[in-house]
Design a protein around this motif. Structure first.
Motif, short mmCIF file in Angstrom:
data_model
loop_
_atom_site.label_atom_id
_atom_site.label_comp_id
_atom_site.label_asym_id
_atom_site.label_seq_id
_atom_site.Cartn_x
_atom_site.Cartn_y
_atom_site.Cartn_z
N LEU A 13 0.74 -1.34 -0.32
CA LEU A 13 -0.37 0.16 0.34
C LEU A 13 1.18 1.51 -0.21
N ASP A 14 1.89 1.02 0.34
CA ASP A 14 3.00 1.95 -0.15
C ASP A 14 3.07 3.31 -1.00
N SER A 15 2.62 3.09 -1.74
CA SER A 15 2.36 3.93 -3.77
C SER A 15 1.55 4.43 -3.55
N ALA A 18 1.29 6.77 -1.19
CA ALA A 18 2.57 8.14 -1.96
C ALA A 18 1.85 8.89 -2.78
N LEU A 19 0.56 7.99 -3.16
CA LEU A 19 -0.49 8.92 -4.04
C LEU A 19 -1.24 10.06 -3.17
N PHE A 20 -2.08 9.26 -3.09
CA PHE A 20 -3.04 10.16 -1.49
C PHE A 20 -1.88 11.05 -1.18
N ASP A 65 7.85 15.81 -9.62
CA ASP A 65 7.92 14.70 -8.65
C ASP A 65 7.83 13.80 -9.24
N CYS A 66 6.31 13.56 -8.22
CA CYS A 66 4.78 12.50 -8.17
C CYS A 66 4.85 11.76 -9.60
#
Length: 121
Positions: A13-15, A18-20, A65-66
């Motif tokens: 769930l890390d990605s 990071a998105l949220f 950057d995201c």
């Protein structure tokens, strides 16, 4: 982790977190909403959002950057746009969810918009 979460977000769930997190700032959301209407320069965003150029630039850089925003150089200017149109689907889903939950999110004691007014859920 349940099968649905694994299907939606993969093994980690890390990605997704990071998105949220990249979208968790009101200024970044305002920039994304503006760019959903078409490309814009930082100077245009500054005028429309009423924020300092350095603030807008920092938030645009974060979104770039995201991988959510991309720049198109034209002469000495850079025109920014959404890098992924799927972001529009995510925002539309968020609006649908917010409409369905009513004031519950705004009243959330941890993240709600009314946390500093003493309103509790």
């Amino acid at each position: 982790m349940n099968e649905r979460a694994t299907t939606c977000f993969g093994e980690s769930l890390d990605s997704a977190a990071a998105l949220f997190h990249s979208l968790s700032d009101g200024t970044r959301l305002a920039i994304v909403r503006r760019l959903a209407a078409g490309e814009s320069r930082v100077a245009d965003l500054v005028g429309e959002l009423g924020l300092a150029q350095s603030t807008v630039s920092a938030h645009v850089a974060c979104l770039r950057d995201c991988g959510l925003v991309q720049g198109r150089p034209q002469g000495r200017q850079v025109f920014y746009s959404l890098a992924r149109l799927e972001l529009l689907d995510l925002l539309a889903s968020a609006e649908t969810l917010l409409a369905a939950t009513g004031n519950a999110v705004a009243l959330c004691p941890n993240y709600g918009t009314d946390t500093d007014t003493g309103v509790t859920a």
